[in-house]
Design an enzyme around this catalytic site. Structure first.
Site, PDB file in Angstrom:
ATOM      1  N   LYS A 162      17.799  -8.012 -56.360  1.00  0.00           N
ATOM      2  CA  LYS A 162      17.883  -7.811 -54.835  1.00  0.00           C
ATOM      3  C   LYS A 162      17.217  -9.042 -54.238  1.00  0.00           C
ATOM      4  O   LYS A 162      15.950  -9.435 -54.805  1.00  0.00           O
ATOM      5  CB  LYS A 162      17.381  -6.624 -54.314  1.00  0.00           C
ATOM      6  CG  LYS A 162      18.032  -5.385 -54.725  1.00  0.00           C
ATOM      7  CD  LYS A 162      19.473  -5.531 -54.115  1.00  0.00           C
ATOM      8  CE  LYS A 162      19.411  -4.991 -52.646  1.00  0.00           C
ATOM      9  NZ  LYS A 162      19.505  -3.450 -52.262  1.00  0.00           N
ATOM     10  N   CYS A 219      -0.300 -24.512 -16.753  1.00  0.00           N
ATOM     11  CA  CYS A 219      -0.290 -24.880 -18.227  1.00  0.00           C
ATOM     12  C   CYS A 219      -1.725 -23.760 -18.448  1.00  0.00           C
ATOM     13  O   CYS A 219      -2.766 -23.442 -17.553  1.00  0.00           O
ATOM     14  CB  CYS A 219      -1.082 -26.076 -18.541  1.00  0.00           C
ATOM     15  SG  CYS A 219      -1.765 -26.156 -20.143  1.00  0.00           S
ATOM     16  N   GLU A 241      27.123 -12.735 -60.346  1.00  0.00           N
ATOM     17  CA  GLU A 241      27.887 -12.870 -59.211  1.00  0.00           C
ATOM     18  C   GLU A 241      27.307 -12.205 -58.015  1.00  0.00           C
ATOM     19  O   GLU A 241      26.154 -11.489 -57.934  1.00  0.00           O
ATOM     20  CB  GLU A 241      29.379 -12.117 -59.157  1.00  0.00           C
ATOM     21  CG  GLU A 241      28.951 -10.718 -59.119  1.00  0.00           C
ATOM     22  CD  GLU A 241      30.349  -9.818 -59.906  1.00  0.00           C
ATOM     23  OE1 GLU A 241      31.419  -9.894 -59.346  1.00  0.00           O
ATOM     24  OE2 GLU A 241      29.903  -9.419 -60.745  1.00  0.00           O
ATOM     25  N   LYS A 260      25.991 -10.471 -54.594  1.00  0.00           N
ATOM     26  CA  LYS A 260      26.155  -8.808 -54.420  1.00  0.00           C
ATOM     27  C   LYS A 260      26.521  -8.904 -52.850  1.00  0.00           C
ATOM     28  O   LYS A 260      25.595  -9.218 -52.171  1.00  0.00           O
ATOM     29  CB  LYS A 260      24.792  -8.073 -54.737  1.00  0.00           C
ATOM     30  CG  LYS A 260      24.981  -6.584 -54.425  1.00  0.00           C
ATOM     31  CD  LYS A 260      23.627  -5.979 -54.722  1.00  0.00           C
ATOM     32  CE  LYS A 260      23.868  -4.622 -54.570  1.00  0.00           C
ATOM     33  NZ  LYS A 260      23.742  -4.176 -53.220  1.00  0.00           N
ATOM     34  N   CYS A 308      -5.156 -32.700 -21.374  1.00  0.00           N
ATOM     35  CA  CYS A 308      -5.215 -31.374 -21.403  1.00  0.00           C
ATOM     36  C   CYS A 308      -5.816 -31.139 -22.961  1.00  0.00           C
ATOM     37  O   CYS A 308      -5.362 -31.841 -23.963  1.00  0.00           O
ATOM     38  CB  CYS A 308      -3.679 -30.504 -21.501  1.00  0.00           C
ATOM     39  SG  CYS A 308      -3.590 -29.043 -21.887  1.00  0.00           S
ATOM     40  N   CYS A 311      -4.991 -25.896 -19.088  1.00  0.00           N
ATOM     41  CA  CYS A 311      -5.725 -26.610 -18.227  1.00  0.00           C
ATOM     42  C   CYS A 311      -5.612 -26.285 -16.781  1.00  0.00           C
ATOM     43  O   CYS A 311      -6.007 -26.849 -15.704  1.00  0.00           O
ATOM     44  CB  CYS A 311      -5.466 -28.166 -18.265  1.00  0.00           C
ATOM     45  SG  CYS A 311      -3.865 -28.743 -18.475  1.00  0.00           S
ATOM     46  N   ASP A 326      27.038  -7.506 -49.100  1.00  0.00           N
ATOM     47  CA  ASP A 326      26.435  -6.680 -48.478  1.00  0.00           C
ATOM     48  C   ASP A 326      27.439  -5.692 -47.654  1.00  0.00           C
ATOM     49  O   ASP A 326      27.607  -6.035 -46.364  1.00  0.00           O
ATOM     50  CB  ASP A 326      25.581  -6.828 -47.667  1.00  0.00           C
ATOM     51  CG  ASP A 326      24.263  -5.746 -47.198  1.00  0.00           C
ATOM     52  OD1 ASP A 326      24.548  -4.500 -47.717  1.00  0.00           O
ATOM     53  OD2 ASP A 326      23.239  -6.014 -46.365  1.00  0.00           O
ATOM     54  N   TYR A 344      35.355  -6.357 -57.289  1.00  0.00           N
ATOM     55  CA  TYR A 344      34.393  -6.818 -58.704  1.00  0.00           C
ATOM     56  C   TYR A 344      34.355  -5.862 -60.013  1.00  0.00           C
ATOM     57  O   TYR A 344      33.637  -6.090 -60.824  1.00  0.00           O
ATOM     58  CB  TYR A 344      32.814  -6.761 -58.088  1.00  0.00           C
ATOM     59  CG  TYR A 344      32.402  -5.454 -57.414  1.00  0.00           C
ATOM     60  CD1 TYR A 344      32.542  -4.123 -58.053  1.00  0.00           C
ATOM     61  CD2 TYR A 344      32.118  -5.227 -56.012  1.00  0.00           C
ATOM     62  CE1 TYR A 344      32.253  -2.933 -57.217  1.00  0.00           C
ATOM     63  CE2 TYR A 344      31.844  -4.253 -55.324  1.00  0.00           C
ATOM     64  CZ  TYR A 344      32.002  -3.103 -55.953  1.00  0.00           C
ATOM     65  OH  TYR A 344      31.484  -1.800 -55.494  1.00  0.00           O
ATOM     66  N   CYS A 384       3.193 -29.186 -20.109  1.00  0.00           N
ATOM     67  CA  CYS A 384       2.138 -29.553 -19.480  1.00  0.00           C
ATOM     68  C   CYS A 384       1.936 -30.963 -19.449  1.00  0.00           C
ATOM     69  O   CYS A 384       2.094 -31.591 -20.381  1.00  0.00           O
ATOM     70  CB  CYS A 384       1.152 -28.912 -20.041  1.00  0.00           C
ATOM     71  SG  CYS A 384      -0.671 -29.636 -19.410  1.00  0.00           S
TER      72      CYS A 384
HETATM   73  S1  IVH Z   1      29.350  -3.852 -59.394  1.00  0.00           S
HETATM   74  C1  IVH Z   1      28.924   0.382 -61.660  1.00  0.00           C
HETATM   75  N1  IVH Z   1      29.420  -5.965 -58.070  1.00  0.00           N
HETATM   76  O1  IVH Z   1      26.410  -2.632 -54.592  1.00  0.00           O
HETATM   77  C2  IVH Z   1      28.845  -1.075 -61.033  1.00  0.00           C
HETATM   78  N2  IVH Z   1      28.755  -3.883 -57.150  1.00  0.00           N
HETATM   79  O2  IVH Z   1      24.139  -1.142 -55.014  1.00  0.00           O
HETATM   80  C3  IVH Z   1      29.583  -1.064 -59.827  1.00  0.00           C
HETATM   81  N3  IVH Z   1      28.264  -4.277 -54.597  1.00  0.00           N
HETATM   82  O3  IVH Z   1      28.079   0.375 -54.882  1.00  0.00           O
HETATM   83  C4  IVH Z   1      29.088  -2.125 -58.953  1.00  0.00           C
HETATM   84  N4  IVH Z   1      28.726  -6.462 -54.633  1.00  0.00           N
HETATM   85  O4  IVH Z   1      29.301  -1.183 -53.531  1.00  0.00           O
HETATM   86  C5  IVH Z   1      28.967  -4.606 -58.015  1.00  0.00           C
HETATM   87  N5  IVH Z   1      29.570  -7.959 -57.088  1.00  0.00           N
HETATM   88  C6  IVH Z   1      29.349  -6.663 -57.029  1.00  0.00           C
HETATM   89  C7  IVH Z   1      28.848  -5.920 -55.855  1.00  0.00           C
HETATM   90  C8  IVH Z   1      28.504  -4.765 -55.860  1.00  0.00           C
HETATM   91  C9  IVH Z   1      28.202  -5.507 -54.013  1.00  0.00           C
HETATM   92  C10 IVH Z   1      27.798  -3.030 -54.222  1.00  0.00           C
HETATM   93  C11 IVH Z   1      28.471  -1.919 -54.733  1.00  0.00           C
HETATM   94  C12 IVH Z   1      27.739  -0.986 -55.249  1.00  0.00           C
HETATM   95  C13 IVH Z   1      26.334  -1.393 -54.775  1.00  0.00           C
HETATM   96  C14 IVH Z   1      25.236  -1.000 -55.533  1.00  0.00           C
END
Ligand code: IVH
Length: 682
Positions: A318, A412, A113, A115, A435, A415, A117, A229, A430
């Site tokens: 990442k 320019c 899934e 991640k 040129c 030139c 931010d 999540y 220009c």
């Molecule tokens: S699972 C023990 N799923 O990423 C596992 N974390 O770098 C718990 N995060 O502290 C995390 N999206 O805040 C999980 N789909 C996702 C996530 C996710 C973002 C964050 C979360 C965690 C951090 C770790």
């Protein structure tokens, strides 16, 4: 009184239902105005009967009076972090490790899934009511942000019992990420700058700053959102898999990123999907910085256990960062093939997404002024895919007072001709067609791969030939002799011969490549192909009027005119190019020198005509650029990435994530032999 209590409860129920439809399901049933009326009725009733206000009433989301400080919340189950992986090998190593630990365990799957931010938050529901929300803190003890979290409209204050599905547990600790959407973040920053407040550096900081407000009325004004999540503690019977758990969270009314949660059966599938998410990361309305891979079977998760700070059953893959902070050493301008002056920032070199970035485009003076970019500024630089890096914004807090404003030159830099700016355009140009940079850049374009494709005629040789007065315009290339070439530095007999051969070979070209090579403004490879397919012969293009080019939909049953894909600007540019005397002369000379842009015969009858192809993996029979030529000869086009306009995905050996994407979009895939069969058909 009983009636009033009932009325209030009924209103709350309706508002909760509509909140869920709007904020969690993104599928509202009533208009905003109607919702506002319901909300106001509840507010009025509660105002008249303050004793009836409950903490889970939807009116309590607007924030309450400021706190002195946050109190602490001890997590029953530690909130762990994730181990990071950065490459495909890190993912396969993770898989190997798990298989070894499980001693070749039975069949199991992974979930993958996005991640998000943002900021990790835990929501505790007791008997279905949100009682406490907290930050992760050090993983063991976090801060109580209940008041602030209640202002997030996608966080339900009470859970809903689905008609079918598991009953709401007496205790549920749901975990997820609170974040701010990119657009909301940008709007917030504009407002802050207007009010002389410092801008947030990124959406994550904005989300964190908003959640840590002591005054929840401030948080209520910030557009935060949440995806769940996972879970911490849960009472009653649990689940078999991570996936089931996510579905249950969703059924109880929590927000889950269902469309992008995927079960993968093999590690190759995991890798593919991770890359797919990376490919489409820009399409999300929020920032994602990776993909999270988890073992799906909860029993196996328990068996695998955890290390000190992270579970053994999960890995965060990442993505390559696309933004970095660096410093502008100086700003100067570059003159392009069309005479356009582009300001360029020379940077302290910085690695972004695996590439060393030394320069970034500043686009034009308007952009420089809008972003207030100065020499010596510390800036955030962004690189997305193959596009030229650009400066996103200035880190104004790093200013020392020594920064220098930049103003575009009036002449320019090459030139010395006075630059001009057409009304309605932001670009300075220009205007001098002689040129030297413009000529050099035009020549470079003419010989490039997608154009006349003259192998070996690189920038350095072109520069020498120009300096020696051996070539002034494109047609001069075809008059070069062996003696001319051997006069140049670092050119031996053999390479001179090779070059002459490459020049000779380039004479036989397609009409599309020839048109593209001319460097007509707004005519890229794709438009050149459209022109070639439509007009078939060079003379027809040369004689075309604007009406023959510009696409117009026929009104009242009349036939469409012009060419689909060609608008007013391109049409104007093509016509004025072929009207120009010196261009006419140049083309005449090229033809006389033996350049032969082949007439298009078969293109339109081929099933490949006007179709967009994308290739993934490698083809056994030929290189990508050979395949591109072949597609173009049949009137099709090769594009680099899969999108809705892709007609065919050609699948070679070791296909990448494009395959998954094409499948998701329902695009026809062709294996190599099917691809060649299609190209052979007339
Ligand atoms: S699972 C023990 N799923 O990423 C596992 N974390 O770098 C718990 N995060 O502290 C995390 N999206 O805040 C999980 N789909 C996702 C996530 C996710 C973002 C964050 C979360 C965690 C951090 C770790």
């Amino acid at each position: 009184m009983k009636k009033i209590i009932e009325a209030i409860e009924e209103l709350r129920k309706r508002i909760r239902y509509h909140n869920h439809r709007y904020y969690v399901l993104d599928d509202p049933e009533i208009s905003d105005a109607e919702y506002d009326r319901l909300f106001k009725r509840l507010l009025d009733l509660e105002l008249r009967h303050p004793g009836l206000v409950t903490p889970d009433s939807p009116t309590q989301r607007v924030g309450t009076k400021p706190l002195e400080a946050f109190s602490e919340v001890k997590h029953r189950v530690p909130m762990l972090s994730l181990e990071n992986g950065f490459s495909d090998k890190d993912i396969t190593d993770f898989d190997k490790r798990i298989k070894k630990l499980l001693d070749d365990a039975p069949d199991f799957q992974y979930t993958v899934e996005p991640k998000m931010d943002g900021v990790a938050v835990e929501l505790i529901y007791e008997n279905g009511s949100l009682s406490v929300a907290s930050t992760r803190g050090d993983g063991y003890v976090g801060e109580d942000i209940t008041g602030n979290t209640k202002t997030i409209l996608s966080v339900p204050l009470t859970l809903t019992q689905p008609e079918e599905g598991k009953p709401i547990p007496a205790l549920l600790e749901a975990r997820g990420e609170v974040y701010m959407e990119t657009e909301a973040f940008e709007a917030l920053n504009i407002k802050r700058l207007d009010n002389n407040l410092p801008a947030f550096a990124n959406p994550r900081n904005a989300a964190a700053g908003s959640l840590r407000q002591l005054d929840s009325r401030v948080t209520a004004k910030r557009p935060l959102n949440m995806f769940c999540y996972g879970i911490g503690e849960i009472s009653g019977p649990g689940f078999d898999t991570q996936y089931e758990m996510m579905l249950a969270l969703q059924q109880w009314g929590l927000r889950v990123n269902r469309p992008h949660l995927k079960i993968c059966r093999t590690i190759a599938e995991v890798i593919d999907y991770c890359h797919h998410l990376e490919d489409i990361r820009k399409q999300f309305p929020f920032e994602i910085d990776g993909a999270v891979i988890k073992v799906n079977q909860l029993k196996l998760q328990a068996l695998l256990g955890q290390k000190s700070r992270s579970p053994r059953w999960a890995l965060a893959f990442k993505f390559k960062p696309t933004q970095e902070t660096t410093k502008i050493i100086k700003i100067d301008v570059q003159v392009g093939r069309t005479g356009a002056l582009t300001p360029v920032a020379h940077l302290e070199p910085v690695q972004i997404g695996g590439v060393l970035v030394k320069r970034a485009t500043l686009h034009n003076q308007e952009e420089i002024s809008k972003k207030d970019i100065r020499e010596l500024d510390t800036v955030i630089v962004q690189r997305a895919g193959d596009v030229i890096p650009e400066v996103v914004k200035v880190v104004k807090s790093k200013r020392t007072g020594r920064e220098k404003k930049y103003v575009m030159p009036a002449r320019c830099p090459v030139c010395g001709t006075k630059v001009v700016k057409k009304t309605g355009e932001v670009v300075l140009r220009c205007p001098n067609p002689d040129c030297s940079v413009q000529i050099k850049e035009s020549l470079k374009h003419f010989v490039s791969k997608g154009a006349m494709n003259i192998d070996g005629l690189g920038d350095k040789i072109i520069a020498q030939l120009r300096d020696k007065g051996l070539i002034k315009e494109e047609a001069d290339i075809y008059g070069l002799r062996f003696e001319d070439l051997t006069k140049l530095e670092k050119i031996k007999e053999k390479s001179a011969n090779n070059l002459l051969q490459a020049i000779e070979k380039s004479k036989n070209t397609t009409l599309a490549k020839f048109i593209f090579a001319l460097g007509i403004r707004h005519v890229g490879e794709h438009v050149a192909q459209l022109l070639a397919n439509h007009f078939k012969r060079l003379e027809n293009i040369q004689n075309a009027a604007r009406e023959d080019l510009e696409y117009r939909k026929g009104k009242g049953g009349a036939k469409d005119t012009g060419i689909k894909g060609i608008g007013e600007e391109i049409a104007r540019s093509v016509v004025s190019y072929f009207e120009d005397m010196s261009n006419k002369q140049n083309i005449k000379r090229l033809i006389e020198a033996g350049v032969y842009p082949a007439e298009v015969f078969s293109a339109l009858s081929s099933p490949a005509a006007e179709k967009t192809f994308v290739i993934t993996g490698s083809l056994r029979a030929m290189s990508r650029s050979e395949a591109k030529d072949l597609i173009q000869k049949k009137g099709g086009r090769l594009s680099a990435s899969v999108g809705r306009s892709t007609d065919y995905l050609v699948v070679g050996e070791s296909p990448g994530s494009k395959l998954q994407k094409a499948r998701d979009l329902g695009i026809t895939t062709l294996y190599e032999d099917e691809f060649f069969t299609l190209l052979e058909e007339e």
